[in-house]
Design a protein around this motif. Structure first.
Motif, PDB file in Angstrom:
ATOM      1  N   TYR A  33       0.821  -1.219   0.000  1.00 25.74           N
ATOM      2  CA  TYR A  33       0.000   0.000   0.000  1.00 25.74           C
ATOM      3  C   TYR A  33       0.853   1.266   0.000  1.00 25.74           C
ATOM      4  CZ  TYR A  33      -3.281   3.532   1.701  1.00 25.74           C
ATOM      5  OH  TYR A  33      -4.021   4.669   1.840  1.00 25.74           O
ATOM      6  N   LEU A  34       1.905   1.301   0.834  1.00 24.23           N
ATOM      7  CA  LEU A  34       2.723   2.506   0.967  1.00 24.23           C
ATOM      8  C   LEU A  34       3.878   2.556  -0.023  1.00 24.23           C
ATOM      9  CD1 LEU A  34       2.851   2.766   4.877  1.00 24.23           C
ATOM     10  CD2 LEU A  34       1.420   4.072   3.303  1.00 24.23           C
ATOM     11  N   GLY A  35       4.194   1.419  -0.643  1.00 23.28           N
ATOM     12  CA  GLY A  35       5.242   1.420  -1.651  1.00 23.28           C
ATOM     13  C   GLY A  35       6.626   1.155  -1.080  1.00 23.28           C
ATOM     14  N   PRO A  36       7.621   1.155  -1.941  1.00 25.73           N
ATOM     15  CA  PRO A  36       8.979   0.788  -1.528  1.00 25.73           C
ATOM     16  C   PRO A  36       9.640   1.790  -0.585  1.00 25.73           C
ATOM     17  CG  PRO A  36       8.959   1.575  -3.787  1.00 25.73           C
ATOM     18  CD  PRO A  36       7.528   1.458  -3.373  1.00 25.73           C
ATOM     19  N   ASP A  37       9.103   2.985  -0.492  1.00 27.50           N
ATOM     20  CA  ASP A  37       9.715   3.990   0.386  1.00 27.50           C
ATOM     21  C   ASP A  37       9.426   3.734   1.864  1.00 27.50           C
ATOM     22  OD1 ASP A  37      10.695   5.264  -1.828  1.00 27.50           O
ATOM     23  OD2 ASP A  37       8.977   6.623  -2.000  1.00 27.50           O
ATOM     24  N   TRP A  38       8.479   2.881   2.128  1.00 26.02           N
ATOM     25  CA  TRP A  38       8.141   2.618   3.539  1.00 26.02           C
ATOM     26  C   TRP A  38       9.236   1.775   4.186  1.00 26.02           C
ATOM     27  CZ3 TRP A  38       5.628  -1.953   5.989  1.00 26.02           C
ATOM     28  CH2 TRP A  38       5.300  -1.705   7.330  1.00 26.02           C
ATOM     29  N   SER A  39       9.645   2.150   5.380  1.00 28.86           N
ATOM     30  CA  SER A  39      10.751   1.472   6.055  1.00 28.86           C
ATOM     31  C   SER A  39      10.395   0.064   6.491  1.00 28.86           C
ATOM     32  CB  SER A  39      11.197   2.289   7.277  1.00 28.86           C
ATOM     33  OG  SER A  39      10.128   2.406   8.216  1.00 28.86           O
ATOM     34  N   GLY A  40       9.099  -0.202   6.713  1.00 28.26           N
ATOM     35  CA  GLY A  40       8.664  -1.544   7.115  1.00 28.26           C
ATOM     36  C   GLY A  40       8.696  -1.795   8.611  1.00 28.26           C
ATOM     37  N   GLY A  41       9.024  -0.781   9.403  1.00 23.66           N
ATOM     38  CA  GLY A  41       9.065  -0.975  10.852  1.00 23.66           C
ATOM     39  C   GLY A  41       7.693  -0.791  11.491  1.00 23.66           C
ATOM     40  N   LEU A  42       7.280  -1.744  12.312  1.00 27.67           N
ATOM     41  CA  LEU A  42       6.014  -1.658  13.038  1.00 27.67           C
ATOM     42  C   LEU A  42       6.263  -1.938  14.522  1.00 27.67           C
ATOM     43  CD1 LEU A  42       3.331  -3.473  10.810  1.00 27.67           C
ATOM     44  CD2 LEU A  42       3.502  -1.032  11.311  1.00 27.67           C
ATOM     45  N   SER A  43       5.583  -1.206  15.351  1.00 28.44           N
ATOM     46  CA  SER A  43       5.668  -1.419  16.795  1.00 28.44           C
ATOM     47  C   SER A  43       4.249  -1.395  17.355  1.00 28.44           C
ATOM     48  CB  SER A  43       6.525  -0.339  17.453  1.00 28.44           C
ATOM     49  OG  SER A  43       6.571  -0.523  18.848  1.00 28.44           O
ATOM     50  N   GLU A  44       3.790  -2.528  17.834  1.00 25.57           N
ATOM     51  CA  GLU A  44       2.406  -2.637  18.310  1.00 25.57           C
ATOM     52  C   GLU A  44       2.259  -1.991  19.687  1.00 25.57           C
ATOM     53  OE1 GLU A  44      -1.038  -6.037  19.217  1.00 25.57           O
ATOM     54  OE2 GLU A  44       1.070  -6.605  18.999  1.00 25.57           O
ATOM     55  N   GLU A  45       1.195  -1.224  19.830  1.00 25.19           N
ATOM     56  CA  GLU A  45       0.780  -0.696  21.126  1.00 25.19           C
ATOM     57  C   GLU A  45      -0.557  -1.337  21.478  1.00 25.19           C
ATOM     58  OE1 GLU A  45       0.744   3.581  21.230  1.00 25.19           O
ATOM     59  OE2 GLU A  45       2.264   3.674  19.644  1.00 25.19           O
ATOM     60  N   VAL A  46      -0.762  -1.630  22.730  1.00 25.82           N
ATOM     61  CA  VAL A  46      -2.004  -2.263  23.177  1.00 25.82           C
ATOM     62  C   VAL A  46      -2.787  -1.247  24.000  1.00 25.82           C
ATOM     63  CG1 VAL A  46      -3.039  -4.144  24.494  1.00 25.82           C
ATOM     64  CG2 VAL A  46      -0.940  -4.539  23.169  1.00 25.82           C
ATOM     65  N   LEU A  47      -4.010  -0.981  23.563  1.00 25.70           N
ATOM     66  CA  LEU A  47      -4.909  -0.077  24.280  1.00 25.70           C
ATOM     67  C   LEU A  47      -5.974  -0.932  24.967  1.00 25.70           C
ATOM     68  CD1 LEU A  47      -5.965   2.785  24.944  1.00 25.70           C
ATOM     69  CD2 LEU A  47      -7.272   2.687  22.812  1.00 25.70           C
ATOM     70  N   ARG A  48      -5.925  -0.965  26.276  1.00 23.07           N
ATOM     71  CA  ARG A  48      -6.866  -1.790  27.044  1.00 23.07           C
ATOM     72  C   ARG A  48      -8.018  -0.933  27.572  1.00 23.07           C
ATOM     73  NH1 ARG A  48      -1.889  -4.137  27.982  1.00 23.07           N
ATOM     74  NH2 ARG A  48      -1.841  -6.409  27.655  1.00 23.07           N
ATOM     75  N   TRP A  49      -9.205  -1.519  27.490  1.00 21.88           N
ATOM     76  CA  TRP A  49     -10.375  -0.855  28.063  1.00 21.88           C
ATOM     77  C   TRP A  49     -11.038  -1.795  29.067  1.00 21.88           C
ATOM     78  CZ3 TRP A  49     -15.478  -1.710  28.832  1.00 21.88           C
ATOM     79  CH2 TRP A  49     -16.212  -0.620  29.293  1.00 21.88           C
ATOM     80  N   PRO A  50     -11.474  -1.258  30.228  1.00 16.04           N
ATOM     81  CA  PRO A  50     -11.362   0.141  30.651  1.00 16.04           C
ATOM     82  C   PRO A  50      -9.937   0.530  30.981  1.00 16.04           C
ATOM     83  CG  PRO A  50     -12.310  -1.187  32.406  1.00 16.04           C
ATOM     84  CD  PRO A  50     -12.199  -2.092  31.210  1.00 16.04           C
ATOM     85  N   MET A  51      -9.612   1.779  30.729  1.00 13.90           N
ATOM     86  CA  MET A  51      -8.255   2.254  30.977  1.00 13.90           C
ATOM     87  C   MET A  51      -7.943   2.297  32.467  1.00 13.90           C
ATOM     88  SD  MET A  51      -8.073   5.293  28.145  1.00 13.90           S
ATOM     89  CE  MET A  51      -8.539   4.972  26.435  1.00 13.90           C
ATOM     90  N   VAL A  52      -8.955   2.607  33.273  1.00 16.23           N
ATOM     91  CA  VAL A  52      -8.826   2.562  34.730  1.00 16.23           C
ATOM     92  C   VAL A  52      -9.803   1.510  35.222  1.00 16.23           C
ATOM     93  CG1 VAL A  52      -9.016   3.847  36.881  1.00 16.23           C
ATOM     94  CG2 VAL A  52      -8.185   4.988  34.819  1.00 16.23           C
TER      95      VAL A  52
END
Length: 261
Positions: free
Chosen positions: A151-170
């Protein structure tokens, strides 16, 4: 106690008239106030006694008719009667059975069980929110990397870092969390996120990633593979199948490519 002090206490409490009903066991005998050196006009001006003329004529200017020089004769009761009285006061009241039919309780909004979302930021301004289900243990991040690489083409670095958003936050075990609670909390989070790092491209993948951010009173199923209006004004996202769903149903990828192009 001294009658002047007693009247001052009663006046401060906002009690105009007070008469004890019983002389409690072991209580000291009441002592009448000595009015020989007391100025009744001062007592009236302080608000301890009424200034009504009828009351004054009945009491007398020196207060002699109101307070006797002898100890007041109060009816006494035995300790047994006092104890029984206190027991009656403390005894729980029997429930009153009403003849009025009880109205059925209104159905409450269903409680939403805790869940979590996966977040990725492939490029500045690009946010991917996916419905997370760690129990399936599928290679979702690898699939997303392949999609973004095309989708982003060859210029994309390819690095991904997953963040987890949990609900409820508190977490609060003593408060039931409803659908509205989840919407308010997650929409507030998205508004703050957009303020800190402006979002120019948003993928909402899976039902949980959509239902809490979408504008109210719309059928989210009608916007699948389309741009979805969000509750946060000025921001829209594309409603796509979740990564787990794409791995389990590969034929959905054709519709996904048509949507993101």
């Amino acid at each position: 106690m001294n009658e002047l002090q007693r009247q001052a206490y009663l006046s401060s409490l906002g009690i105009e008239n007070y008469m004890p009903r019983w002389c409690l066991p072991k209580a000291p005998p009441p002592v009448a106030c000595d009015w020989s050196d007391v100025n009744v006009n001062h007592i009236v001006s302080e608000g301890f006694l009424s200034s009504d003329s009828a009351v004054e004529s009945e009491v007398g200017r020196d207060g002699s008719a109101f307070f006797s020089k002898e100890p007041a004769a109060l009816p006494s009761v035995s300790p047994v009667k006092i104890s029984s009285l206190l027991e009656d006061v403390a005894a729980p009241k029997k429930p009153v059975v009403s003849s009025t039919p009880v109205q059925p309780e209104r159905s409450k909004e269903p409680v939403v069980q805790p869940f979590s979302l996966s977040l990725w930021r492939p490029t500045p301004g690009f946010l991917v929110i996916d419905t997370r289900d760690a129990s399936l243990a599928l290679p979702t991040e690898l699939l997303l990397s392949n999609l973004l690489r095309v989708y982003l083409g060859p210029d994309w670095s390819g690095g991904l870092s997953e963040e987890v958003l949990r609900w409820p936050m508190v977490e609060n075990r003593f408060v039931s969390q409803t659908l509205d609670d989840a919407r308010v909390e997650l929409q507030t989070w998205l508004a703050v996120e957009h303020e800190l790092r402006p979002i120019t491209r948003l993928w909402l993948m899976g039902e949980n990633a959509v239902r809490y951010f979408a504008a109210e009173n719309i059928n989210i199923d009608e916007f699948r593979f389309r741009s979805l209006p969000l509750a946060l004004g000025g921001l829209a996202g594309v409603y796509l199948p979740g990564l787990n769903q794409l791995l389990q149903q590969p034929l959905l990828k054709a519709s996904l490519w048509a949507a993101i192009r």
